[in-house]
Design an enzyme around this catalytic site. Structure first.
Site, PDB file in Angstrom:
ATOM      1  N   LYS A  11      14.262 -19.298   2.908  1.00 35.26           N
ATOM      2  CA  LYS A  11      15.137 -19.326   1.480  1.00 35.26           C
ATOM      3  C   LYS A  11      16.717 -19.345   2.721  1.00 35.26           C
ATOM      4  O   LYS A  11      16.314 -18.855   3.624  1.00 35.26           O
ATOM      5  CB  LYS A  11      15.039 -18.523   0.346  1.00 35.26           C
ATOM      6  CG  LYS A  11      14.230 -18.607   0.024  1.00 35.26           C
ATOM      7  CD  LYS A  11      14.375 -17.540  -1.007  1.00 35.26           C
ATOM      8  CE  LYS A  11      13.074 -17.553  -2.125  1.00 35.26           C
ATOM      9  NZ  LYS A  11      12.850 -16.618  -3.015  1.00 35.26           N
ATOM     10  N   TYR A  51      12.425 -23.812 -10.450  1.00 32.27           N
ATOM     11  CA  TYR A  51      12.465 -22.966 -10.573  1.00 32.27           C
ATOM     12  C   TYR A  51      12.316 -22.376 -12.572  1.00 32.27           C
ATOM     13  O   TYR A  51      12.410 -21.805 -12.265  1.00 32.27           O
ATOM     14  CB  TYR A  51      13.200 -21.807 -10.063  1.00 32.27           C
ATOM     15  CG  TYR A  51      13.580 -21.446  -8.920  1.00 32.27           C
ATOM     16  CD1 TYR A  51      12.087 -20.602  -8.711  1.00 32.27           C
ATOM     17  CD2 TYR A  51      14.026 -21.182  -7.963  1.00 32.27           C
ATOM     18  CE1 TYR A  51      12.313 -20.382  -7.408  1.00 32.27           C
ATOM     19  CE2 TYR A  51      14.108 -20.448  -6.724  1.00 32.27           C
ATOM     20  CZ  TYR A  51      12.864 -19.986  -6.021  1.00 32.27           C
ATOM     21  OH  TYR A  51      13.075 -18.984  -4.774  1.00 32.27           O
ATOM     22  N   ASN A 114      15.369 -12.487  -1.221  1.00 33.45           N
ATOM     23  CA  ASN A 114      14.102 -11.520  -0.516  1.00 33.45           C
ATOM     24  C   ASN A 114      13.280 -12.866   0.605  1.00 33.45           C
ATOM     25  O   ASN A 114      11.837 -13.112   0.954  1.00 33.45           O
ATOM     26  CB  ASN A 114      12.891 -11.756  -1.472  1.00 33.45           C
ATOM     27  CG  ASN A 114      12.376 -12.476  -2.392  1.00 33.45           C
ATOM     28  OD1 ASN A 114      13.614 -13.719  -1.945  1.00 33.45           O
ATOM     29  ND2 ASN A 114      11.680 -11.883  -3.746  1.00 33.45           N
ATOM     30  N   HIS A 117      10.189 -17.697  -0.237  1.00 33.89           N
ATOM     31  CA  HIS A 117       9.043 -18.702  -1.162  1.00 33.89           C
ATOM     32  C   HIS A 117       7.758 -19.069  -0.716  1.00 33.89           C
ATOM     33  O   HIS A 117       7.292 -19.674   0.216  1.00 33.89           O
ATOM     34  CB  HIS A 117       9.736 -19.735  -1.880  1.00 33.89           C
ATOM     35  CG  HIS A 117       8.846 -20.292  -3.295  1.00 33.89           C
ATOM     36  ND1 HIS A 117       8.980 -19.594  -4.243  1.00 33.89           N
ATOM     37  CD2 HIS A 117       8.136 -21.555  -3.148  1.00 33.89           C
ATOM     38  CE1 HIS A 117       8.089 -20.764  -4.708  1.00 33.89           C
ATOM     39  NE2 HIS A 117       7.875 -21.174  -4.079  1.00 33.89           N
ATOM     40  N   GLU A 128       5.421 -28.120  -6.628  1.00 31.74           N
ATOM     41  CA  GLU A 128       6.196 -27.870  -5.603  1.00 31.74           C
ATOM     42  C   GLU A 128       6.341 -29.142  -4.378  1.00 31.74           C
ATOM     43  O   GLU A 128       7.652 -29.143  -4.034  1.00 31.74           O
ATOM     44  CB  GLU A 128       6.395 -26.194  -5.431  1.00 31.74           C
ATOM     45  CG  GLU A 128       5.898 -25.683  -6.244  1.00 31.74           C
ATOM     46  CD  GLU A 128       6.649 -24.067  -6.308  1.00 31.74           C
ATOM     47  OE1 GLU A 128       5.980 -24.141  -5.015  1.00 31.74           O
ATOM     48  OE2 GLU A 128       6.521 -23.009  -7.168  1.00 31.74           O
TER      49      GLU A 128
HETATM   50  P1  IDP Z   1       7.778 -15.038  -5.810  1.00 34.84           P
HETATM   51  O1  IDP Z   1       9.368 -15.906  -5.487  1.00 34.84           O
HETATM   52  O2  IDP Z   1       7.131 -13.741  -4.984  1.00 34.84           O
HETATM   53  O3  IDP Z   1       7.292 -15.705  -6.801  1.00 34.84           O
HETATM   54  P2  IDP Z   1       9.208 -15.130  -8.950  1.00 34.84           P
HETATM   55  O4  IDP Z   1       8.661 -14.073  -9.930  1.00 34.84           O
HETATM   56  O5  IDP Z   1       8.666 -16.037  -8.805  1.00 34.84           O
HETATM   57  O6  IDP Z   1       9.002 -14.014  -7.554  1.00 34.84           O
HETATM   58  O7  IDP Z   1      11.051 -15.283  -8.761  1.00 34.84           O
HETATM   59  C1  IDP Z   1      10.966 -16.341  -8.080  1.00 34.84           C
HETATM   60  C2  IDP Z   1      12.720 -15.883  -7.351  1.00 34.84           C
HETATM   61  O8  IDP Z   1      13.508 -14.919  -8.223  1.00 34.84           O
HETATM   62  C3  IDP Z   1      12.746 -14.662  -6.594  1.00 34.84           C
HETATM   63  O9  IDP Z   1      12.190 -14.746  -5.143  1.00 34.84           O
HETATM   64  C4  IDP Z   1      13.458 -13.603  -6.364  1.00 34.84           C
HETATM   65  O10 IDP Z   1      14.527 -14.770  -4.799  1.00 34.84           O
HETATM   66  C5  IDP Z   1      14.288 -14.309  -7.629  1.00 34.84           C
HETATM   67  N1  IDP Z   1      14.008 -13.436  -8.923  1.00 34.84           N
HETATM   68  C6  IDP Z   1      12.411 -12.857  -9.333  1.00 34.84           C
HETATM   69  N2  IDP Z   1      13.028 -11.826 -10.088  1.00 34.84           N
HETATM   70  C7  IDP Z   1      15.003 -11.228 -10.240  1.00 34.84           C
HETATM   71  C8  IDP Z   1      15.393 -10.497 -10.459  1.00 34.84           C
HETATM   72  O11 IDP Z   1      15.146  -9.890 -11.142  1.00 34.84           O
HETATM   73  N3  IDP Z   1      17.038 -10.449  -9.787  1.00 34.84           N
HETATM   74  C9  IDP Z   1      17.484 -11.391  -9.539  1.00 34.84           C
HETATM   75  N4  IDP Z   1      16.304 -12.613  -8.663  1.00 34.84           N
HETATM   76  C10 IDP Z   1      15.070 -12.360  -8.852  1.00 34.84           C
HETATM   77 MG    MG Z   2       7.249 -17.421  -7.907  1.00 33.56          MG
END
Ligand code: IDP
Ligand code: MG
Length: 151
Positions: A11, A51, A114, A117, A128
């Protein structure tokens, strides 16, 4: 174990923090074969498709602006159990819950920054990859080390 494909991306925060080599190297070393890779900017339309499951959640708008804020490295990775292996190498979504040794557990602090992805199912992997790659951008190759990685 099925041979699968998964979509993985470094990312914008990972690119800005000069972590591309570090992150890509972890997937290569894990035994996942790169079958597609490109450095690109994500459009708002692509981000919304990618997303879509998060639309309506409080973090959605911030997520779309984060992923479109700068270049990413998009990858299609192939291997036995590729989806689960990549997710394990990435670590839990919230970096404070991610185990040491995982990308997020070693390198990240915030859930909204984080680094990486990874698709959460083989179906989403295919979906995707289809958002980010044209079929002709994916490369079939055998990988001479496969016999040392797969039984
Ligand atoms: P993942 O990336 O581990 O699959 P997902 O739940 O699919 O996690 O969420 C997608 C992305 O959205 C996360 O990697 C993160 O960057 C962002 N995200 C998820 N939950 C939150 C939140 O509570 N606050 C801010 N960003 C979030
Ligand atoms: Mg996800």
């Amino acid at each position: 174990m099925a041979v699968e494909r998964t979509f993985v991306a470094v990312k914008p925060d990972g690119v800005e923090r000069i972590l591309v080599g570090e992150v890509v190297g972890r997937f290569e070393k894990r035994g996942l074969k790169i079958v597609g890779m490109k450095f690109m900017k994500v459009t708002k339309e692509m981000a919304e498709q990618h997303y879509g499951e998060h639309k309506g959640k409080p973090f959605y708008d911030g997520l779309v602006s984060y992923i479109t804020s700068g270049p990413i490295v998009a990858m299609a990775l192939e291997g036995k159990n590729a989806v689960a292996l990549a997710r394990q190498t990435i670590g839990a979504t919230k970096p404070q819950d991610a185990a040491p040794g995982t990308i997020r557990g070693d390198l990240a602090v915030e859930i909204g920054r984080n680094i990486v992805h990874g698709s959460d199912s083989p179906e989403n992997g295919q979906r995707e990859i289809g958002i980010f790659f044209k079929p002709e951008e994916l490369v079939e190759w055998s990988g001479s080390l496969n016999k040392w990685i797969w039984e």
